[in-house]
Design an enzyme around this catalytic site. Structure first.
Site, PDB file in Angstrom:
ATOM      1  N   GLY A  17      51.189  39.528  35.856  1.00 39.73           N
ATOM      2  CA  GLY A  17      50.278  38.592  36.506  1.00 39.73           C
ATOM      3  C   GLY A  17      50.510  37.191  35.988  1.00 39.73           C
ATOM      4  O   GLY A  17      51.480  36.921  35.284  1.00 39.73           O
ATOM      5  N   GLY A  18      49.596  36.317  36.319  1.00 45.00           N
ATOM      6  CA  GLY A  18      49.741  34.946  35.843  1.00 45.00           C
ATOM      7  C   GLY A  18      48.703  34.039  36.459  1.00 45.00           C
ATOM      8  O   GLY A  18      47.968  34.429  37.373  1.00 45.00           O
ATOM      9  N   ASP A 133      36.319  31.453  28.682  1.00 47.28           N
ATOM     10  CA  ASP A 133      36.834  31.902  29.980  1.00 47.28           C
ATOM     11  C   ASP A 133      36.516  33.386  30.175  1.00 47.28           C
ATOM     12  O   ASP A 133      37.362  34.172  30.574  1.00 47.28           O
ATOM     13  CB  ASP A 133      38.339  31.664  30.059  1.00 47.28           C
ATOM     14  CG  ASP A 133      38.844  31.680  31.511  1.00 47.28           C
ATOM     15  OD1 ASP A 133      38.013  31.563  32.430  1.00 47.28           O
ATOM     16  OD2 ASP A 133      40.064  31.811  31.704  1.00 47.28           O
TER      17      ASP A 133
END
Length: 644
Positions: A17-18, A133
């Site tokens: 992912g990214g 986050d």
């Protein structure tokens, strides 16, 4: 980067992912022979020295977090301006994917997962690390359903006053952003509490509280709008759970839980019967002036304020100026918009609008090239798909043709191929049990191999191997099962029992013995065997042997003597004139069971009285009798019967 080797150690094998700041790859650690996750910073950040230094410092701080619910960091390094972090590889899915796949989660599962997530966040706070986050995308669930929080420290590394979650990728964070983060205010541990409250809301309802077309609109709602009642989206929610969400997501940090530990402890008991009558939480309204004014507060100043903040379970009373509410209501909307104009909106100005390209059904590499050419970044979510090959884009958000600011993240949902499962281990099982275990497979083939010492039809090998990831509907399973070798029987007739036992043992044969008399075969030796000599059987088969008892002994039958008894007949002979010289001739005859007709008992002359005792054998069938003769004349006769 797939196919590359980093630091002569990590072989990159696949993309995971990214986002706007980094890409995550699956890699193999050649030294420790284990699978790892490799997070690589995007090249555009490699030239900012201050950023790199803080990134490294924060990554090292994250590495110090040893907790079972925190993704472990193994290594930090760089090579040719490629900065990377090596992390624990978690086989499973993100909490975001889990919620998207299942919808609202069972409340018992919610409490269990939340306890693990909160435990990880609280552990980080103890080390002075604020995550910044917290979102389901950063929470991984392993195959056992255990939660592991990732991306500690990275969201805290800053450059030029911006968080690593940059303005360009604010959409990914805005859904979970605390009001103070949206205003550009001081971020503390209670900011993580707010984000954690939004995650809890999403686990319970299956939806986000706020939605919008842009990061700005979503962030403004976090600042201005009250949290939608989760009970409206999911009926029959326990009031303690609703209260916990409301306390955690209070607009004013002072009204939130004093710590994540307090939040965790409250949620732990929210399903208990003792709390089922708990009253709804009454949250104080945020001061209008607190929304309007944005004083510059240092971290130390905030720390002093934080010490004075009460826990949300007993919020401080505020005096309500109810007569001013109508006036303030009119100003809230105005100053809310003014706030956005001076905080969030300016961050979006100065960036050009670009059209989102169509990258659906492209490979990840192709899609990232297209997005990079349009000054956009990819935020990758992976999911199983039966139709598209692995690493192919299934869909995108925003869709093709939409206009966004350059540098924005485009969410790409990328195929992981068909859903895979671990191949079960059926080795050493009987074939029947293995076939039951593999009932979901449409194609199961078997082949045999001769093996000594195993039960017939035992699985000795399988393909695919146990633990291998496979697509059940597409896989052909081949089972190799044991088959006992064949044995050609020797002729064991005439052999002793010991020889037979030794033979069957060495050839893995079962056996049984019977016995019989034989006139010519010596006792203890084999008369016959079944199956017979030179016949072929499988190992484990039973062979029957009959052993000789020798010749049968014949015994002469003794005739049973009939019952009898001996009767003594007393026969007196009286002589009246004993002085006379006359001699009398005496004859006694008899007949009984042993005499063959009439027989003489005695014959003699007497001149004196004499008494005779005549024994007679009588039986039930034959009587006994005698007759007395004197001088040839019958003088007396008697008969005797068996008396029993």
């Amino acid at each position: 980067m797939i196919g590359q080797r980093i630091n002569e150690r990590y072989d990159i094998t696949a993309a995971i992912g990214g986002g706007g700041m980094a890409y995550v790859y699956k890699a193999e650690d050649r030294i420790l022979d284990r699978t790892v996750a490799l997070k690589v910073l995007q090249p555009q950040h490699a030239e900012e020295g201050a950023f790199i230094e803080r990134f490294r410092r924060e990554a090292e701080a994250a590495a110090s977090l040893g907790h079972q619910n925190v993704v472990e960091i193994y290594d930090i390094g760089d090579e040719d301006e490629v900065y990377y972090i090596v992390m624990e590889y978690v086989e499973g899915e993100t909490l975001k994917s889990h919620i998207q796949r299942r919808g609202p989660l069972p409340l018992e599962e919610v409490v269990e997962l939340f306890n693990q997530i909160a435990s990880a966040i609280a552990h980080a706070h103890q080390f002075g690390i604020v995550h910044r986050d917290v979102k389901p995308h950063n929470i991984l669930l392993d195959e056992s359903g255990n939660a592991k929080v990732t991306d500690f420290g990275i969201a805290r590394a800053t450059s030029g006053g911006q968080t690593l979650t940059q303005t360009e990728s604010i959409m990914g964070t805005a859904n979970y952003l605390s009001p103070e983060q949206a205003r550009g205010g001081v971020v503390t541990e209670r900011s993580d509490t707010y984000s954690l409250g939004i995650v809890l809301y999403e686990m319970v309802t299956g939806e986000l509280p706020f939605g919008g077309d842009s990061a700005v609109s979503v962030a403004l709602q976090h600042v201005q709008r009250p949290l939608p009642d989760p009970a409206v989206k999911r009926e029959s929610l326990p009031q303690p759970l609703i209260n916990a969400i409301l306390y955690a997501t209070a607009k004013d940090p002072a009204q939130r839980y004093a710590s994540v530990q307090d939040f965790q402890q409250d949620v732990k008991t929210c399903l208990s019967l003792e709390r089922r009558s708990e009253a709804p939480a009454l949250m104080d309204e945020v001061d209008d002036e607190a929304t309007i004014e944005m004083p510059a507060v240092s971290q130390n100043d905030y720390a002093d304020v934080k010490e004075e903040q009460p826990a949300p379970a007993d919020p401080p009373p505020k005096k309500k100026k109810r007569f001013l509410l109508p006036l303030f209501a009119a100003f809230i909307v105005f100053f809310g918009g003014l706030l956005a104009a001076f905080t969030i909106v300016p961050m979006m100005f100065g960036l050009d609008d670009v059209d989102v390209p169509d990258v659906e059904e492209l490979t990840i590499d192709e899609a990232e090239e297209e997005l990079e050419a349009a000054d956009l970044s990819a935020d990758i979510e992976r999911e199983y798909n039966d139709e598209l090959e692995e690493d192919t884009v299934i869909r995108q958000n925003p869709g093709a043709g939409r206009t966004v600011k350059e540098g924005s993240d485009i969410q790409l949902f990328v195929s992981d191929g068909p859903e895979t499962e671990e191949m079960p281990d059926v080795i050493d099982l009987p074939l029947s049990s293995a076939e039951e275990e593999l009932a979901a497979f449409e194609d199961v083939e078997t082949e045999s191999e001769e093996v000594s010492g195993l039960e017939e039809d035992t699985v000795i090998d399988q393909s695919p191997e146990a633990g291998e990831r496979i697509v059940v509907q597409e896989e052909t399973v081949v089972l190799t099962v044991s088959e006992r070798p064949e044995v050609t029987l020797d002729n064991l007739q005439g052999e002793s029992e010991d020889v037979v036992r030794s033979y069957v043992s060495s050839h893995n044969l079962a056996h049984n013995f019977a016995e019989a008399h034989h006139d010519s075969v010596e006792a203890g030796r084999v008369i016959e065997q079944q199956p017979g000599p030179y016949e072929t059987v499988r190992e484990g088969s039973e062979v029957s042997f009959t052993l000789s008892l020798g010749p049968e002994e014949t015994e002469e039958e003794e005739e049973e003597e009939p019952p009898f008894e001996t009767v003594e007949a007393v026969v007196p002979v009286d002589i009246a004139d004993e002085e006379s010289d006359h001699a009398y001739e005496v004859l006694i005859t008899y007949e009984d069971a042993e005499s063959e007709g009439e027989a003489t008992y005695i014959e003699e002359e007497i001149n004196a009285s004499t008494t005779y005792h005549v024994p007679l054998i009588v039986t039930p069938e034959t009587d006994g009798q005698y007759t007395l003769y004197i001088d040839g004349e019958e003088m007396q006769a008697n008969e005797f019967s068996y008396d029993g």
